[in-house]
Design an enzyme around this catalytic site. Structure first.
Site, PDB file in Angstrom:
ATOM      1  NE  ARG A  93     -25.391  15.957  63.859  1.00 46.02           N
ATOM      2  CZ  ARG A  93     -25.850  14.776  63.463  1.00 46.02           C
ATOM      3  NH1 ARG A  93     -27.031  14.703  62.876  1.00 46.02           N
ATOM      4  NH2 ARG A  93     -25.160  13.680  63.657  1.00 46.02           N
TER       5      ARG A  93
ATOM      6  CG  ASN B  37     -13.268  14.518  63.058  1.00 46.17           C
ATOM      7  OD1 ASN B  37     -12.665  13.447  62.988  1.00 46.17           O
ATOM      8  ND2 ASN B  37     -14.037  14.819  64.093  1.00 46.17           N
TER       9      ASN B  37
ATOM     10  CG  ASP C  82     -27.233  18.741  60.001  1.00 42.30           C
ATOM     11  OD1 ASP C  82     -26.254  18.079  59.574  1.00 42.30           O
ATOM     12  OD2 ASP C  82     -28.402  18.335  59.903  1.00 42.30           O
ATOM     13  CB  VAL C  83     -21.442  19.207  58.406  1.00 43.06           C
ATOM     14  CG1 VAL C  83     -20.629  20.071  59.361  1.00 43.06           C
ATOM     15  CG2 VAL C  83     -21.533  17.769  58.922  1.00 43.06           C
TER      16      VAL C  83
ATOM     17  CE1 TYR D 261     -17.670   5.462  59.233  1.00 47.42           C
ATOM     18  CE2 TYR D 261     -16.445   3.441  58.864  1.00 47.42           C
ATOM     19  CZ  TYR D 261     -16.506   4.726  59.363  1.00 47.42           C
ATOM     20  OH  TYR D 261     -15.410   5.276  59.985  1.00 47.42           O
TER      21      TYR D 261
ATOM     22  CB  ILE E 188     -10.855  11.763  65.816  1.00 48.83           C
ATOM     23  CG1 ILE E 188     -10.555  10.284  66.093  1.00 48.83           C
ATOM     24  CG2 ILE E 188      -9.896  12.297  64.755  1.00 48.83           C
ATOM     25  CD1 ILE E 188     -10.794   9.367  64.915  1.00 48.83           C
TER      26      ILE E 188
ATOM     27  CE  LYS F 248     -15.992   7.929  57.411  1.00 49.89           C
ATOM     28  NZ  LYS F 248     -15.662   9.319  57.786  1.00 49.89           N
TER      29      LYS F 248
ATOM     30  CB  SER G  91     -16.443  14.514  71.414  1.00 47.25           C
ATOM     31  OG  SER G  91     -17.193  14.065  70.288  1.00 47.25           O
TER      32      SER G  91
END
Length: 253
Positions: free
Chosen positions: A37, A85, A58-59, A150, A17, A154, A15
Site C-alpha cells: 500500500r 507476505n 491494497d491486496v 490474527y 520481512i 493465520k 519493509s
C-alpha cells in the site's frame, strides 16, 4: 544465481520481512515485483535492488490486485514465484474485538491470499517450477491470547497452502507456509509499545513478554525468515509442499 531471471512477486515487500525476502531473492538473480500500500516504502526498497518493479496496491481489493499483477507481467513477464507476505496483527481482548476489526484482519491476512493466488495461478502452473510461499506465523499452529483475529486468519493461511499443495501436487507448483515467531519488525515494535502503554512496563520488560515464547530468548531476525522463504522458492525444493516451516527458535507448538 539459482533464480536467474525468475519473476517473483512479493506482497508487503516494502519493509521488514518482505524487504528481507526481496533482498534474498534478488541475490539469487530473481526479477522482482514489490506490491504493497505504501509506494514510498516500496520504492525505497526497490532502489537498492536490481530489476525491481513496484506496483502499489491494497491486496484486500480484488481489482487492485489484478491491476498490480498485470503491471508486474508488463515489467517482467510471467510470474514464477508468489510470496504472500503482507499482513496485520491487531491486538485486543476477544470480547472487545469489533466486527470491523475482525473483517479487517481477515481481509489482509486471508482474503488477500485468495486474491493473489488466483491472480498468479495461470502463470504459476505454466512455470517450470511454480512456487507459492506464504509468510504465516507460529499463530497459525497455536493460540495466543488477545490476538484472536490474527490467530484465526493465520490458521486459515496455512490451511489454504495445504489445500493448494494437494490440489496441484501433480503439477510443478508447490505451496508452503513459513511461520516465524516474534520477529524484529515494526509490527513487533508496535506490540511492545502497546504493552508499555497498557501495563506501564519498561521497554525491556515489554520485549521480554514476547521473547519469553522463544526458547532462545530473542526476536527472530527477518533475514532468517527470508532464507527459509528462499529455500522453498528454489527449483530443488520441488518435493517440499504443503508444509508449515517453523522459524521460531524451538518454540513449542
Amino acid at each position: 544465481m539459482r533464480l536467474q531471471d525468475v519473476h517473483a512477486v512479493i506482497t508487503g515487500g516494502g519493509s521488514g520481512i518482505g524487504a528481507a525476502i526481496a533482498r534474498a531473492l534478488a541475490a539469487e538473480g530473481a526479477r522482482l515485483t514489490l506490491i504493497g500500500r505504501r509506494r514510498d516504502a516500496l520504492e525505497a526498497t526497490a532502489a537498492s535492488l536490481p530489476h525491481a518493479h513496484v506496483a502499489p496496491a491494497d491486496v484486500a481489493d480484488r481489482a487492485a490486485v489484478e491491476a498490480a499483477f498485470d503491471s508486474a507481467r508488463g515489467a517482467h513477464g510471467p510470474i514464477s514465484i508468489l510470496v504472500n507476505n503482507a499482513g496485520i496483527a491487531p491486538s485486543a481482548p476477544f470480547a472487545r474485538v469489533t466486527a470491523e476489526a475482525w473483517r479487517g484482519a481477515m481481509a489482509i491476512n486471508l482474503d488477500a491470499l485468495f486474491h493473489c493466488c488466483q491472480a498468479a495461478l495461470p502463470d504459476l502452473l505454466a512455470a517450470p517450477a511454480g512456487r507459492i510461499v506464504t509468510v504465516a506465523s507460529t499463530a497459525g499452529v497455536k493460540g495466543y491470547a488477545y490476538t484472536a483475529p490474527y490467530v484465526a486468519s493465520k490458521h486459515g493461511a496455512i490451511g489454504l497452502m495445504r489445500a493448494l499443495a494437494i490440489e496441484y501436487a501433480a503439477t510443478g507448483l508447490t505451496a508452503n507456509a513459513v511461520c516465524p515467531g516474534f520477529t524484529d519488525t515494526d509490527i513487533v515494535g508496535q506490540a511492545v509499545a502497546n504493552i508499555r502503554a497498557k501495563t506501564g512496563r519498561s521497554e525491556t520488560e515489554a520485549l521480554a513478554e514476547l521473547t519469553r515464547f522463544n526458547p532462545q530468548r530473542r526476536l527472530i531476525d527477518p533475514v532468517e525468515v527470508a532464507e527459509a522463504v528462499l529455500w522453498l522458492c528454489l527449483p530443488a525444493s520441488r518435493s517440499v509442499t504443503g508444509q508449515a516451516v517453523m522459524v521460531a527458535g524451538g518454540e513449542v507448538m
